[in-house]
Scaffold this motif. Structure first.
Motif, PDB file in Angstrom:
ATOM      1  N   GLN A 123      -2.982  -0.150   2.469  1.00  0.00           N
ATOM      2  CA  GLN A 123      -2.481  -0.185   1.100  1.00  0.00           C
ATOM      3  C   GLN A 123      -1.586   1.001   0.791  1.00  0.00           C
ATOM      4  OE1 GLN A 123      -2.909  -2.639  -1.176  1.00  0.00           O
ATOM      5  NE2 GLN A 123      -1.633  -1.532  -2.654  1.00  0.00           N
ATOM      6  N   VAL A 124      -0.444   0.717   0.166  1.00  0.00           N
ATOM      7  CA  VAL A 124       0.473   1.740  -0.326  1.00  0.00           C
ATOM      8  C   VAL A 124       0.619   1.548  -1.827  1.00  0.00           C
ATOM      9  CG1 VAL A 124       2.840   2.612  -0.307  1.00  0.00           C
ATOM     10  CG2 VAL A 124       1.728   1.947   1.836  1.00  0.00           C
ATOM     11  N   THR A 125       0.359   2.600  -2.589  1.00  0.00           N
ATOM     12  CA  THR A 125       0.420   2.528  -4.040  1.00  0.00           C
ATOM     13  C   THR A 125       1.328   3.624  -4.584  1.00  0.00           C
ATOM     14  OG1 THR A 125      -1.836   1.635  -4.166  1.00  0.00           O
ATOM     15  CG2 THR A 125      -0.899   2.568  -6.180  1.00  0.00           C
ATOM     16  N   VAL A 126       2.288   3.222  -5.399  1.00  0.00           N
ATOM     17  CA  VAL A 126       3.182   4.160  -6.077  1.00  0.00           C
ATOM     18  C   VAL A 126       2.975   3.961  -7.574  1.00  0.00           C
ATOM     19  CG1 VAL A 126       5.528   5.004  -6.331  1.00  0.00           C
ATOM     20  CG2 VAL A 126       4.814   3.937  -4.189  1.00  0.00           C
ATOM     21  N   PRO A 127       2.180   4.797  -8.212  1.00  0.00           N
ATOM     22  CA  PRO A 127       1.876   4.615  -9.634  1.00  0.00           C
ATOM     23  C   PRO A 127       3.003   5.096 -10.532  1.00  0.00           C
ATOM     24  CG  PRO A 127       0.799   6.587  -8.840  1.00  0.00           C
ATOM     25  CD  PRO A 127       1.463   5.954  -7.641  1.00  0.00           C
TER      26      PRO A 127
END
Length: 128
Positions: A123-127
């Motif tokens: 998982q890659v998350t950019v908030p």
């Protein structure tokens, strides 16, 4: 015969960088096409980048061209994806894929249907 395992995912602020890795093994001396695909919530899995057996033929999707870099080290049996200037649209599960049969392709296909082996995803998350 081919086994894949992704790593390196996480959460990073917009504008930041992240490097993914995919450890692979096969019975064909590291031959064949490999690629990265990603899937955002509620969307279909889409191609990110592909690379040929020797690393000479590379494809990038329009959305990541100029920001991402795909590479492979067949000696270390690892596929990489360096991601720079990340934004919220890059958020999703990233999958490593392989197709050992395409050992002589000049450029690897971008269609997910062409690949027969997949990792579990990272998982890659950019908030915001």
């Amino acid at each position: 015969q081919v086994q894949l395992q992704e790593s390196g995912g996480g959460s990073v602020q917009a504008g930041g960088s992240l490097k993914l890795a995919c450890a692979f093994s096969d019975n064909n001396s590291g031959r064949g096409c490999m690629g990265w695909f990603r899937q955002a919530p509620g969307k279909e899995r889409e191609p990110v980048a592909t690379i040929t057996s020797g690393g000479g033929g590379i494809f990038y999707s329009h959305s990541v061209r100029g920001r991402f870099t795909i590479s492979r080290d067949n000696t270390k049996k690892t596929l990489y994806l360096r991601m720079n200037s990340l934004n919220r649209e890059d958020t999703g599960a990233y999958f490593c894929a392989a197709q050992p049969a395409l050992s002589r392709a000049l450029v690897c296909p971008a269609a997910r249907e062409e690949y027969n082996t997949w990792g579990q995803g990272t998982q890659v998350t950019v908030p915001h």
